[in-house]
Every structure is written in structure tokens, then in C-alpha cells.
Write an enzyme that holds these catalytic residues in place. Structure first.
Site, short mmCIF file in Angstrom:
data_model
loop_
_atom_site.label_atom_id
_atom_site.label_comp_id
_atom_site.label_asym_id
_atom_site.label_seq_id
_atom_site.Cartn_x
_atom_site.Cartn_y
_atom_site.Cartn_z
N ARG A 43 0.21 9.07 10.05
CA ARG A 43 0.62 8.03 9.39
C ARG A 43 0.77 8.73 7.90
NH1 ARG A 43 -4.24 3.72 10.63
NH2 ARG A 43 -3.48 2.82 12.17
N HIS A 48 -5.44 2.84 3.07
CA HIS A 48 -6.14 2.11 3.60
C HIS A 48 -7.97 2.52 4.49
CE1 HIS A 48 -6.09 -0.13 7.82
NE2 HIS A 48 -6.50 0.80 8.45
#
Length: 665
Positions: A337, A429
Site C-alpha cells: 500500500r 486508513h
């Protein structure tokens, strides 16, 4: 106080087994005499509460939602990792351990990560036994898909709603114990302090969010499973109620806070559309299995698309830059990510962002639809040259795998992702930082435990996809229920802990005073006004890229903003009623302290690692540049103000993995 991680001696693969063989146990009759408080009912808290109650302890569980099943774990989409090697593609406990440590950029504790990999397979069996409806292959075996940063398929999933299904499993296990009277459930209660008696965590002060009542609750041990602090950025993929309050109150009572600056920026979120938004929506990383990420090669095409003169579908393959496939051929669209997020930012900064704000890239399913369509046509003996048929069959396969995600995207953006590429961009996130814990998941306060995203322990500087659910359930079902017994074995003769003591009285007074201060402040600005300003500082200076000058500025700006908040915040209503604005004010007050510590932590970490990218420390190709002297966990001790926090270092030793330049090329 020196940090003692309590890592057991012996070979890595034997540590957990040997440790379990040596720890003290509490016999079943004595467990009935012991109370445990569990704060948070997500995957970590819910599974811990259910398991501890099943073992015989008396559990009090707290959540600020109206039901445990509304915990933010419900929002997890893509899956849960486990080293079962169902695909026969070379997976193993060691490989899951290796991928997790490498994915975290060699900034996590080896022993904890190996244990996580070791118990991962048990989690799947546990959840299947509970009836979690994992996706299955044609033959009935559980299906797997791949996620970023790995070369195997080890992610078990339930369409795009894995978190919801796993949470319902833990919730039903909890409900069974609530029905038996072993769990006493406190919904709509927020923990506002930890109570320390004779150096041990012996209870909490909670506020009943419906009536405003302040309550004292005692126990022999307290477990925090309260999630992460991504909402310090205001805009994040977290539920709007997600906060740092429980963890921060524990920090102020003596629990060290570890790696606060390690935040995950997720590459596949629906882009920001303007200042009116209160949160962002995640599109699961599982979409990168089949979606290809690209931007136009030519700036003329970018401008034409932004102005509406061209559609993305008008561009030929040659006119597209599949930049992840170009830069990272071995992993392509399935890089971790942090790597995918930085690559998207690099393209947007260079002017290739495709939406009106210039902060979006495409995630395109056209190739997958065609590939699956042809495969289905062959299976069914149909004409592979019939384009309409191939499209129809391909869309059906994609709908089966990702249907609810596509539906969610269309509802939010009003575009059909089966016909036109999705637009995505990185957003805040998960948080890898959290309360420091030892191998037993105990904080620096004896008797206070932190599990799941609330602790720091397993993901280093970047979390691999599908590892959050794995860690939450590993901690709750398979680790904490063993290790907490080792501590509670000394409490079998203690008897119930009284709440009529000076410690409880003082903690309650402390909570009441801060609530009164907020209610009677009579300022002129709303809570959100301050939260949004904090979020902008955090995103601009402590977000995807950071530098010394910006971080120093952020520290000053946050300190000033905090003073302004306490002078000028306005909280309507009273303390003795349902008052969401008051609850929010308390959470933002804590974010305003955490934000400064976050920036302070980022400033002292003079390296780039995982999601923490210091512009001064990068390779010639623009990749993160780690430095050997920062191979430690930064654990901060509270001393009154974030600026006075004291840094303690837990050195990280790698005996089973060679620390090398992290490459996904």
C-alpha cells in the site's frame, strides 16, 4: 522505566509453544472470581470478550456504539490472511512472517509477527466453525485471493464484506456469553479514564452517552481493543466515531505510546470531492487483483479528460501509462500500500491526476472483464469472438467477486465502474502506531492490555492488506486469553475490587472537571471547525510526504490550535443528556494532543520507512531510504505536555530475516 518486551528465549518457531507451556494458569473455579473489563467490541475486543467469558472470567464489555456489531471492523472489505497454502503456491508460516516483516519495512518485532503467522491458520478454522460464509471454489474448498506485497494467494474473503461477516461471528460468540450472564454488555458507554490502584490497572471511568451519567467500573484487568487514530486527519476511511480517546487516556496514565507517526495511507479510496465531506470511502485492495492502475501518458489527454472533451475509454493502450506495472514489474498492481500510494502521488504531483482537483488515478477493470469473459465462453463452449457475450460473461464474474464494492462506488460517484474506470486516490486508513505492548500484549501499566489496532505490535511502518483482521482475531481469540491468565493467576484471592476508593474518586473528579470545562467554555467555534483545521495541518505536513521544516511548523501550529480550542470551542447542550457534540469535543481534544506527539515522533525519525516518507531520505529512484540507526520502536512516555514526552527505544533485532533494501521490482 526500561522497556522489557518479554520475548521468550529459544528458536523463533518454538517461542510461542514454549511460552504457553511455562506461563501460569488460572483454574476454572478461580476464573469465576475474576473480573475483566474489555473496552471496544470490534474484532479484537469482541473476540477477546467472547473467549475470556467462555473460559469462565466475568467480563464487562463496553462500546460507544448502540450495538457491538457496529464496531468499525464491520467496514473491512477485502479479506483476512492465513498461511494455509490452499493454493499450493508455496505459502508457509515462515513466508507469511517474512512478507509481514518486509511489508512493514523491517520495523516490527520478529517474535510477535512469527506468532501471528503461526496462529493465523487457526483463525480460519475458528471462523468457519462459527459459520462465517467465506467464499468457496467450485469444489467447495475455501477460495483465496492475492493482496499487495506478496507473491501467493493467502487471503480468505467473503465478497467485499469480510469484516462484517467476521464481526458477526465474534458478535454471535459474544451474544452467547451475554445470554449466559458471563458478559455484561454496556452499549453507548465511552471510556474516559483508566483507574490505577497500587500501580495496577483496576478499572475505568465511563460516561453513559445516553444519560450523561459518569460511572465507575472495577476489574482485575483492563483490555483496550479500541482501534486506531486515523481520524486525527479528520478525513479518513474510518467511521466518524473512531477516536484515540481510550488509548490516549491510558497514555496519560503511564502507558507508553509507540510509533505514533506510522500511519497507513491506503491507495484505493474514492477521491476527495470537496470541503463538504466528513469522511472518505475505501475501495478494497482486493480490486487491485483484477483492476489495472493507470493515468494518461500525455498531458494533453489529461487536460481533455478534466475538461470533459475526452473519456478515459477513448484512450488506446499505447496512450496509457500503467505506471505500477512499469515501475514494479515483479509485483505490478499488487505492490504494498505505501508503495502504491506514493506512486499515485508522484503521478498527481507531476500533473497527471485525472479529476477536477488533479488528485485521482484510474483503476480499470476492462482487461479483467474481457479475460474472465473469454474464460467463461470457453468453459461453456460459446463463441469467444462474440464481444457482447464476452462482456456479459466477464461482468458476471466480476460482479460475483466485487459486486457490492462496485455498487457502493456507483452510489457515491454516480458512474458505472463496469463501463468506465473507477477513480481512486490515496487516503488515511489504518494506524500502525498505538500503545506499546510486550510479548504478552501488556502495556507499561501492569494489568492494562492493548489488542488489535490499538497496539503497535505487528505491522511496523506499513501494514500489508488483509492483516488487520488477522491481527485483531489472533490477539482476541488465541493470544490474550493465554497471556492474561499469567497475570491474573496472582489475583485469585484478591476478591472484587471496590470502586469506593480515593483512586476511583480522583479519576471520576478528573473526568467531570474536563467535561464541565468543555460545556461551560462558551466559545464561538464548533468542534468540527478545529477538527478540520487539525486535519489539514496533519495531511499537509505529516501525510504522505514529510520534511523537517514542515514537521517543526506542524508542531507549532497544532500547539497554537490546541490553545485556541480550549479558549474558543463552543459545545451546545448540557452534560446530563445525549450530547454528541460533547462526546466529539472530548475526542478532538485528545486528537489535538496526539497530533503534536505524532509530528514530534515523525521529526525525530530521520529516515523514510514504509508509509513514513521523509523527503530528505530517499533513494535516487524516489523510494524510501531506511537508516540502520533507526531500527527501533519509539515509545513515548507522557510527562504533562506532548512537547515534554520522553522517548524510550526498543531496539529491534532481526535474527531470522536479513534486513535489506526493500524492493518490489
Amino acid at each position: 522505566m526500561a522497556l522489557d518486551s518479554k520475548i521468550p528465549q529459544g528458536p523463533l518457531a518454538d517461542k510461542w509453544t514454549n511460552h504457553k507451556n511455562k506461563i501460569d494458569l488460572v483454574n476454572p473455579a478461580n476464573k469465576r472470581l475474576i473480573d475483566v473489563i474489555v473496552v471496544g467490541t470490534g474484532l479484537a475486543g469482541g473476540s477477546a470478550a467472547a473467549t475470556l467469558a467462555e473460559l469462565g472470567y466475568n467480563v464487562k464489555a463496553f462500546c460507544f456504539q448502540d450495538s457491538p456489531r457496529r464496531a468499525h471492523s464491520i467496514a473491512a472489505q477485502g479479506g483476512i490472511n492465513a498461511a494455509k497454502n490452499y493454493q499450493g503456491d508455496g505459502d508457509s508460516t515462515y513466508r507469511l512472517f517474512y512478507d509481514t516483516v518486509k511489508g512493514g519495512d523491517y520495523r516490527s518485532r520478529e517474535a510477535n509477527v512469527y506468532r501471528l503467522a503461526e496462529v493465523s491458520a487457526n483463525i480460519i478454522d475458528q471462523c468457519v466453525a462459527q459459520g462465517v460464509p467465506f467464499a468457496r471454489e467450485y469444489g467447495g474448498l475455501l477460495d483465496n485471493r492475492s493482496f499487495g506485497g506478496v507473491l501467493v494467494s493467502r487471503t480468505f474473503y467473503a465478497a467485499g464484506q469480510t469484516g462484517q461477516q467476521l464481526l458477526l461471528g465474534a458478535y454471535s460468540a459474544m451474544n452467547r456469553q451475554i445470554g449466559r450472564g458471563k458478559i455484561k454488555m454496556y452499549n453507548r458507554h465511552e471510556m474516559l479514564d483508566v483507574v490505577i490502584v497500587d500501580g495496577k490497572a483496576r478499572g475505568i471511568i465511563a460516561r453513559n452517552l445516553v444519560t450523561g451519567e459518569i460511572e465507575r467500573h472495577s476489574a482485575h484487568a483492563v483490555v483496550l481493543g479500541t482501534g486506531g487514530y486515523g481520524n486525527v486527519f479528520f478525513l479518513s476511511t474510518n467511521a466518524m466515531g473512531s477516536n484515540v480517546t481510550a488509548a490516549w487516556k491510558a497514555h496519560k496514565r503511564g502507558a507508553y505510546f509507540a510509533n505514533p507517526c506510522y500511519t497507513q495511507i491506503h491507495p484505493t479510496c474514492i477521491p476527495v470531492s470537496g470541503d463538504h465531506q466528513s469522511k472518505l470511502t475505501l475501495m478494497s485492495e482486493s480490486l487491485r487483483n483484477d483492476g489495472r492502475i493507470w493515468v494518461p501518458k500525455n498531458l494533453d489527454d489529461v487536460i481533455a479528460i478534466r475538461e470533459g472533451r475526452k473519456k478515459p475509454t477513448d484512450l488506446s493502450e499505447e496512450e496509457r501509462d500503467y505506471y505500477l506495472e512499469r515501475r514494479y514489474p515483479a509485483f505490478g498492481n499488487l505492490v504494498p500500500r505505501d508503495v502504491a500510494s506514493r506512486a499515485a502521488k508522484e503521478r498527481a504531483d507531476a500533473g497527471y491526476g485525472v479529476n477536477a482537483t488533479g488528485e485521482a488515478v484510474y483503476l480499470d477493470f476492462a482487461a479483467a472483464i474481457e479475460r474472465y469473459g473469454k474464460e467463461q465462453a470457453i468453459v461453456k463452449g460459446l463463441d469467444t469472438n462474440d464481444k457482447a457475450l464476452v462482456q456479459k460473461l466477464g461482468k458476471e464474474v466480476v460482479k460475483t467477486k466485487y459486486g457490492n464494492l462496485f455498487q457502493m462506488y456507483e452510489k457515491i460517484v454516480d458512474q458505472n465502474p463496469y463501463e468506465t474506470p473507477m477513480m481512486i486516490y490515496p487516503a488515511v486508513h489504518y494506524t500502525m502506531g498505538g500503545i506499546w505492548v510486550d510479548y504478552n500484549l501488556m502495556t507499561t501499566i501492569p494489568g492494562l492490555y492493548a489488542i488489535g489496532e490499538a497496539n503497535f505490535s505487528d505491522h511496523g511502518a506499513n501494514r500489508l492488506g488483509a492483516s488487520a483482521l488477522m491481527q485483531g482475531l489472533a490477539d482476541g481469540y488465541f493470544v490474550l486469553p493465554y497471556t492474561i491468565g499469567d497475570y491474573l493467576a496472582d489475583d485469585i484471592r484478591t476478591g472484587p475490587i471496590s470502586t469506593d476508593t480515593k483512586e476511583f474518586e480522583d479519576a471520576e473528579k478528573h473526568v467531570r472537571d474536563s467535561i464541565d470545562k468543555l460545556i461551560n467554555n462558551n466559545g464561538t467555534k464548533s468542534v468540527d471547525y478545529f477538527h478540520k483545521r487539525l486535519g489539514k495541518i496533519m495531511w499537509n505536513e505529516c501525510g504522505m510526504a514529510r520534511n523537517e521544516e514542515g514537521l517543526k511548523q506542524a508542531i507549532e501550529d497544532i500547539r497554537t490550535l490546541r490553545e485556541e480550542f480550549w479558549n474558543d470551542v463552543r459545545v451546545p447542550g448540557t452534560a446530563n443528556e445525549l450530547n454528541e457534540e460533547l462526546a466529539k469535543a472530548g475526542r478532538v481534544a485528545d486528537f489535538l494532543e496526539l497530533g503534536e506527539l505524532f509530528a514530534k515522533d515523525a521529526l525525530q525519525r530521520e529516515e523514510s520507512a514504509g508509509g513514513h516518507f521523509r523527503e530528505e531520505y530517499q533513494t535516487p529512484e524516489g523510494e524510501a531510504k531506511r537508516r540502520k540507526e533507526f531500527q527501533y520502536v519509539s515509545a513515548w512516555e507522557y510527562k504533562g505536555e506532548p512537547k515534554d514526552a520522553v522517548l524510550h527505544k526498543e531496539e529491534l533485532a532481526y535474527e531470522n530475516i536479513e534486513v535489506k533494501e526493500r524492493s518490489y521490482k
